[in-house]
Every structure is written in structure tokens, then in C-alpha cells.
Scaffold this motif. Structure first.
Motif, PDB file in Angstrom:
ATOM      1  N   ARG A 121       0.829  -1.208   0.000  1.00 34.58           N
ATOM      2  CA  ARG A 121       0.000   0.000   0.000  1.00 34.58           C
ATOM      3  C   ARG A 121       0.857   1.249   0.000  1.00 34.58           C
ATOM      4  O   ARG A 121       0.553   2.237  -0.691  1.00 34.58           O
ATOM      5  CB  ARG A 121      -0.917  -0.013   1.223  1.00 34.58           C
ATOM      6  CG  ARG A 121      -2.108  -0.936   1.085  1.00 34.58           C
ATOM      7  CD  ARG A 121      -3.153  -0.640   2.148  1.00 34.58           C
ATOM      8  NE  ARG A 121      -2.632  -0.914   3.487  1.00 34.58           N
ATOM      9  CZ  ARG A 121      -2.761  -2.077   4.105  1.00 34.58           C
ATOM     10  NH1 ARG A 121      -3.367  -3.094   3.508  1.00 34.58           N
ATOM     11  NH2 ARG A 121      -2.281  -2.244   5.336  1.00 34.58           N
ATOM     12  N   GLU A 122       1.960   1.241   0.762  1.00 33.36           N
ATOM     13  CA  GLU A 122       2.846   2.410   0.785  1.00 33.36           C
ATOM     14  C   GLU A 122       3.482   2.633  -0.583  1.00 33.36           C
ATOM     15  O   GLU A 122       3.597   3.782  -1.036  1.00 33.36           O
ATOM     16  CB  GLU A 122       3.918   2.213   1.846  1.00 33.36           C
ATOM     17  CG  GLU A 122       3.381   2.226   3.281  1.00 33.36           C
ATOM     18  CD  GLU A 122       4.460   1.937   4.295  1.00 33.36           C
ATOM     19  OE1 GLU A 122       5.596   1.641   3.876  1.00 33.36           O
ATOM     20  OE2 GLU A 122       4.164   2.008   5.510  1.00 33.36           O
ATOM     21  N   GLU A 123       3.899   1.547  -1.248  1.00 33.85           N
ATOM     22  CA  GLU A 123       4.495   1.701  -2.571  1.00 33.85           C
ATOM     23  C   GLU A 123       3.487   2.239  -3.568  1.00 33.85           C
ATOM     24  O   GLU A 123       3.811   3.099  -4.397  1.00 33.85           O
ATOM     25  CB  GLU A 123       5.046   0.352  -3.042  1.00 33.85           C
ATOM     26  CG  GLU A 123       6.247  -0.135  -2.222  1.00 33.85           C
ATOM     27  CD  GLU A 123       6.672  -1.534  -2.615  1.00 33.85           C
ATOM     28  OE1 GLU A 123       5.987  -2.126  -3.497  1.00 33.85           O
ATOM     29  OE2 GLU A 123       7.663  -2.044  -2.057  1.00 33.85           O
ATOM     30  N   VAL A 124       2.239   1.738  -3.500  1.00 36.71           N
ATOM     31  CA  VAL A 124       1.197   2.239  -4.398  1.00 36.71           C
ATOM     32  C   VAL A 124       0.928   3.711  -4.132  1.00 36.71           C
ATOM     33  O   VAL A 124       0.765   4.513  -5.065  1.00 36.71           O
ATOM     34  CB  VAL A 124      -0.084   1.403  -4.225  1.00 36.71           C
ATOM     35  CG1 VAL A 124      -1.248   2.035  -4.981  1.00 36.71           C
ATOM     36  CG2 VAL A 124       0.141  -0.022  -4.723  1.00 36.71           C
ATOM     37  N   ALA A 125       0.885   4.087  -2.839  1.00 34.53           N
ATOM     38  CA  ALA A 125       0.649   5.491  -2.496  1.00 34.53           C
ATOM     39  C   ALA A 125       1.770   6.380  -3.022  1.00 34.53           C
ATOM     40  O   ALA A 125       1.519   7.472  -3.552  1.00 34.53           O
ATOM     41  CB  ALA A 125       0.496   5.647  -0.987  1.00 34.53           C
ATOM     42  N   ARG A 126       3.025   5.917  -2.871  1.00 31.72           N
ATOM     43  CA  ARG A 126       4.141   6.714  -3.387  1.00 31.72           C
ATOM     44  C   ARG A 126       4.084   6.832  -4.904  1.00 31.72           C
ATOM     45  O   ARG A 126       4.363   7.900  -5.464  1.00 31.72           O
ATOM     46  CB  ARG A 126       5.469   6.091  -2.952  1.00 31.72           C
ATOM     47  CG  ARG A 126       5.810   6.320  -1.491  1.00 31.72           C
ATOM     48  CD  ARG A 126       7.271   5.997  -1.228  1.00 31.72           C
ATOM     49  NE  ARG A 126       7.555   4.590  -1.448  1.00 31.72           N
ATOM     50  CZ  ARG A 126       7.495   3.664  -0.495  1.00 31.72           C
ATOM     51  NH1 ARG A 126       7.163   4.003   0.725  1.00 31.72           N
ATOM     52  NH2 ARG A 126       7.775   2.403  -0.764  1.00 31.72           N
ATOM     53  N   ARG A 127       3.725   5.738  -5.564  1.00 33.58           N
ATOM     54  CA  ARG A 127       3.653   5.788  -7.028  1.00 33.58           C
ATOM     55  C   ARG A 127       2.549   6.738  -7.480  1.00 33.58           C
ATOM     56  O   ARG A 127       2.718   7.536  -8.417  1.00 33.58           O
ATOM     57  CB  ARG A 127       3.404   4.383  -7.578  1.00 33.58           C
ATOM     58  CG  ARG A 127       3.430   4.349  -9.109  1.00 33.58           C
ATOM     59  CD  ARG A 127       3.298   2.947  -9.654  1.00 33.58           C
ATOM     60  NE  ARG A 127       1.980   2.392  -9.390  1.00 33.58           N
ATOM     61  CZ  ARG A 127       1.736   1.433  -8.512  1.00 33.58           C
ATOM     62  NH1 ARG A 127       2.722   0.931  -7.796  1.00 33.58           N
ATOM     63  NH2 ARG A 127       0.521   0.966  -8.325  1.00 33.58           N
ATOM     64  N   ARG A 128       1.386   6.679  -6.805  1.00 32.70           N
ATOM     65  CA  ARG A 128       0.300   7.586  -7.173  1.00 32.70           C
ATOM     66  C   ARG A 128       0.663   9.040  -6.897  1.00 32.70           C
ATOM     67  O   ARG A 128       0.303   9.943  -7.666  1.00 32.70           O
ATOM     68  CB  ARG A 128      -0.961   7.204  -6.404  1.00 32.70           C
ATOM     69  CG  ARG A 128      -1.577   5.882  -6.874  1.00 32.70           C
ATOM     70  CD  ARG A 128      -2.800   5.526  -6.052  1.00 32.70           C
ATOM     71  NE  ARG A 128      -3.401   4.290  -6.542  1.00 32.70           N
ATOM     72  CZ  ARG A 128      -4.434   3.675  -5.947  1.00 32.70           C
ATOM     73  NH1 ARG A 128      -4.955   4.190  -4.830  1.00 32.70           N
ATOM     74  NH2 ARG A 128      -4.921   2.569  -6.454  1.00 32.70           N
ATOM     75  N   ALA A 129       1.383   9.269  -5.783  1.00 32.07           N
ATOM     76  CA  ALA A 129       1.822  10.637  -5.489  1.00 32.07           C
ATOM     77  C   ALA A 129       2.773  11.138  -6.566  1.00 32.07           C
ATOM     78  O   ALA A 129       2.704  12.298  -6.990  1.00 32.07           O
ATOM     79  CB  ALA A 129       2.484  10.693  -4.121  1.00 32.07           C
ATOM     80  N   GLY A 130       3.677  10.264  -7.020  1.00 31.72           N
ATOM     81  CA  GLY A 130       4.585  10.661  -8.093  1.00 31.72           C
ATOM     82  C   GLY A 130       3.845  10.961  -9.384  1.00 31.72           C
ATOM     83  O   GLY A 130       4.161  11.930 -10.088  1.00 31.72           O
ATOM     84  N   GLU A 131       2.850  10.122  -9.716  1.00 31.47           N
ATOM     85  CA  GLU A 131       2.056  10.379 -10.920  1.00 31.47           C
ATOM     86  C   GLU A 131       1.296  11.695 -10.812  1.00 31.47           C
ATOM     87  O   GLU A 131       1.176  12.437 -11.794  1.00 31.47           O
ATOM     88  CB  GLU A 131       1.090   9.211 -11.138  1.00 31.47           C
ATOM     89  CG  GLU A 131       1.793   7.895 -11.479  1.00 31.47           C
ATOM     90  CD  GLU A 131       0.824   6.726 -11.494  1.00 31.47           C
ATOM     91  OE1 GLU A 131      -0.354   6.938 -11.099  1.00 31.47           O
ATOM     92  OE2 GLU A 131       1.217   5.615 -11.890  1.00 31.47           O
ATOM     93  N   GLU A 132       0.776  11.998  -9.604  1.00 35.44           N
ATOM     94  CA  GLU A 132       0.062  13.259  -9.422  1.00 35.44           C
ATOM     95  C   GLU A 132       1.006  14.444  -9.552  1.00 35.44           C
ATOM     96  O   GLU A 132       0.642  15.481 -10.125  1.00 35.44           O
ATOM     97  CB  GLU A 132      -0.608  13.264  -8.036  1.00 35.44           C
ATOM     98  CG  GLU A 132      -1.451  14.501  -7.748  1.00 35.44           C
ATOM     99  CD  GLU A 132      -2.648  14.629  -8.662  1.00 35.44           C
ATOM    100  OE1 GLU A 132      -3.224  15.729  -8.701  1.00 35.44           O
ATOM    101  OE2 GLU A 132      -3.009  13.650  -9.338  1.00 35.44           O
ATOM    102  N   ARG A 133       2.224  14.320  -9.031  1.00 35.31           N
ATOM    103  CA  ARG A 133       3.194  15.397  -9.197  1.00 35.31           C
ATOM    104  C   ARG A 133       3.511  15.643 -10.668  1.00 35.31           C
ATOM    105  O   ARG A 133       3.593  16.793 -11.111  1.00 35.31           O
ATOM    106  CB  ARG A 133       4.480  15.070  -8.432  1.00 35.31           C
ATOM    107  CG  ARG A 133       4.377  15.240  -6.936  1.00 35.31           C
ATOM    108  CD  ARG A 133       5.765  15.308  -6.312  1.00 35.31           C
ATOM    109  NE  ARG A 133       6.560  14.131  -6.639  1.00 35.31           N
ATOM    110  CZ  ARG A 133       6.561  13.019  -5.923  1.00 35.31           C
ATOM    111  NH1 ARG A 133       5.821  12.926  -4.846  1.00 35.31           N
ATOM    112  NH2 ARG A 133       7.314  11.996  -6.272  1.00 35.31           N
TER     113      ARG A 133
END
Length: 373
Positions: free
Chosen positions: A165-177
Motif C-alpha cells: 500500500r505504501e508503494e502504491v501510495a508513493r507511485r500515485r503521489a509521483g504520478e500526481e506530481r
């Protein structure tokens, strides 16, 4: 498990000793009704109290308990209550994976009981009952072991799911950036470039005609260039989590713009975490910008220091003081810059103090923990 220490281990040892003492008392009381002598009571107490060490040495406990209680059975011919300590030792051994030894001890104790020569009725009523007890001890011990293994596997799966879940959250945050960076690039960069270009054309035409270039046009041209540089730095931060620049370079640019800035850095030889370094850069940048806008002809002192208050975690202390026009009797209203600064510090678990100084001027003091927020 013999190296366990601490309050938890002592509490477990006390509980185990108390349980072993209760078992010894129960079997001793039952033995008294069977006419047991002093030797029998010694065997009962020794075999029962050995259960206190079942977590440290389960095989040794099983051996001592089985030998003592088997000797008691062969000497006094008691009832089935003598099997209670052995059943507990068998259960413990089976729970730790020593099934063969536990089964062998069960058979040895049953053999000792049969050697006392019980009648046929006693064989049916008592020996089979004891066999059932030992079978239950073996089965429950194995079930307990399997249940512990299941709990460990469940905990590992939960930890793995949390990491996922943390990796998915980081990936989504990167995509949003990246999405925000693209939107800013498509909208703001184009508009600012047009403004800067038109101002440059107007300056060029005025100079070509020999006219005096209006200061407003020069200010627009310079502000447009600075805005483009800041926007590019912001887009770089959105695309990459690295800091937008170095604080010494930021101070040098402020000096070149006419602001008297003194920088001192101490205790920060080690590399700072990326988020702390980025936040420190933005805090100093906003403080210098406010000093240039509102302090007037003032001197600014920037201090960066790694401190460790008391026995707590290390912190990065950021101090930006100026001797400008701000006064305690004239409170200032926090604008967007100070609000964003506070939000950035709070997100990292730090503290921020801003306001006029008693001796005049304005101060910005931030503490950022160098550990995880």
C-alpha cells in the motif's frame, strides 16, 4: 529462548513457576489420600516444579517430569492424578515440535502405570483414560504450534500488504506530481513567456527609437525572467523530489540583488534528508523574500544548526532574523508565504515561530526533526 531478559521474561517465568506450584499442590493433595510417603511427595514436587522451565528447556523438563512421576507411580501405585504433570510436559514438547520425544515419554509413563499390575477394570477405566489424556496433549500441542505458525504467516502477509500500500501510495503521489507539473508547464510557462517576450520587445523598440526605457518595462522583464526561473525550479521539484537548490547559492542571489545577508552553518556536516533539505531551502527563500519586500534597508542573519535538545532526536534549527521596520506594537498579518511555510513545517512534524522581534525587525525560527515525522 534461554537468553530472554527484561520485565516480560521475568513475568513469564513467575507465571510458569506459579502454575507449576499449583500442579504440584494438586497432585500432592491427591497423593495424600492415596497414602503417599515423604519420598513420593519429593518426587511429585520435583517433577511438577520442573514445569516452570518448560519454555527454556522443554526436552529436559519432559525427561525430569516423566522420570519423577513414573518413579512415583511404580513406588506408590497412585490414581490417574499422577499423570497431570507429565501431560503438561508432553503438551509443551509437542508444541515445540518434539513430537517423537513427547510420544515416547507418554508411552514410558503408561508402561510404568501398567507395571503396577492394575486389574482388568482399572486397565479399561484408567489406562485408556490416561492414553486419551496424552493423545489430547499431543494433538493440542501440535495444533498450538500450527496456530502460532499461522499467526506468524498472517502477520507477515499484513506487513507485506502494508508495504505494498505504501508503494502504491508513493507511485500515485509521483504520478500526481507529474500531472501537476505538466499542467503548470502548459498554462503558466506559456503565459509568463509571452509577458516576458512582449516586455523585451517593448524595451528593444524604445532603445531603437532612442527613447527612455520606462522603469516599469525593465521591472516586468526582470520579474518575468525571475518568475520563469522559479517556475522551472518548482517544476523540477514536482518531477523530482530533490531540493530546488543550495541555500548558499540562494543567499548569494539575495546579496547580488542588494540584500545584506550573513549566513552561518554549523553542525550539519552529515547529509540532510531530502525532504528536510527541501523544506529548509523554501523556508530561507520565503524569509529572504519577505525581508527584501518589507524590511527596507536591513541586514539579515541566516543560521542553520543541527541541535539535539535534551535526550530527544536531532533537529535542524533554522533562524532568519532581520533588523528591519517590523515592531512588536505593529503586528503583521500572515500572508500566503508564511502560511505555506507553516504548512510545510507542520507536515514534517516540526515547529515554527514567526513575528516581530522585541529589538526591532522580524524573525523566522523553525525546528525540523531529522528523524521520521
Amino acid at each position: 529462548m534461554g537468553d530472554e531478559s527484561g520485565p516480560g521474561a521475568r513475568r513469564t517465568w513467575l507465571i510458569s513457576t506459579a502454575v507449576a506450584a499449583v500442579v504440584a499442590a494438586i497432585v500432592s493433595v491427591a497423593a495424600s489420600f492415596d497414602g503417599a510417603g515423604a519420598v513420593d511427595h519429593v518426587l511429585i514436587v520435583a517433577g511438577s516444579l520442573a514445569l516452570a522451565a518448560h519454555r527454556v528447556a522443554p526436552r529436559a523438563v519432559l525427561a525430569v517430569t516423566t522420570l519423577c512421576l513414573s518413579a512415583y507411580v511404580l513406588h506408590a501405585h497412585p490414581g490417574t492424578s499422577a499423570a497431570l504433570p507429565v501431560v503438561g510436559a508432553v503438551h509443551t514438547a509437542a508444541r515445540t515440535g518434539r513430537r517423537g520425544v513427547a510420544a515416547l515419554a507418554s508411552a514410558a509413563f503408561l508402561g510404568a502405570y501398567l507395571a503396577t499390575g492394575p486389574t482388568s477394570q482399572e486397565i479399561v477405566e484408567r489406562t485408556l483414560l490416561l492414553a486419551g489424556w496424552f493423545l489430547c496433549a499431543l494433538v493440542t500441542g501440535l495444533a498450538d504450534k500450527n496456530w502460532q505458525a499461522y499467526l506468524r504467516q498472517t502477520e507477515q502477509r499484513a506487513l507485506e500488504a502494508e508495504r505494498t500500500r505504501e508503494e502504491v501510495a508513493r507511485r500515485r503521489a509521483g504520478e500526481e506530481r507529474l500531472r501537476i507539473a505538466r499542467e503548470l508547464h502548459d498554462s503558466l510557462t506559456h503565459s509568463i513567456s509571452i509577458v516576458k517576450l512582449q516586455a523585451g520587445v517593448a524595451v528593444h523598440l524604445a532603445r531603437k527609437r532612442g527613447d527612455t526605457v520606462p522603469p516599469a518595462l525593465l521591472a516586468i522583464q526582470e520579474a518575468g525572467g525571475e518568475a520563469m526561473r522559479e517556475l522551472r525550479a518548482t517544476l523540477d521539484v514536482l518531477r523530482d523530489e530533490r531540493p530546488p537548490g543550495r541555500i548558499p547559492d540562494l543567499v548569494e542571489r539575495a546579496r547580488s540583488a542588494g540584500l545584506a545577508v550573513d549566513l552561518k552553518v554549523s553542525g550539519t556536516e552529515d547529509a540532510l534528508p531530502v525532504d528536510i533539505e527541501r523544506a529548509a531551502y523554501r523556508i530561507v527563500q520565503e524569509a529572504l523574500t519577505n525581508a527584501a519586500r518589507h524590511a527596507g534597508p536591513a541586514e539579515v542573519a541566516v543560521r542553520l544548526e543541527q541541535v539535539r535538545p535534551g535526550h530527544g532526536p536531532a533537529e535542524l534549527a533554522i533562524t532568519v532574523d532581520d533588523d528591519g521596520r517590523a515592531r512588536p506594537d505593529r503586528p503583521c498579518t500572515a500572508g500566503t508565504g508564511l502560511t505555506g511555510m507553516r504548512e510545510r513545517v507542520t507536515a514534517l512534524g516540526g515547529t515554527l515561530h514567526t513575528g516581530p522581534r522585541d529589538e526591532g525587525g522580524f524573525t523566522v525560527r523553525a525546528r525540523l526533526p531529522l528523524g521520521a515525522p
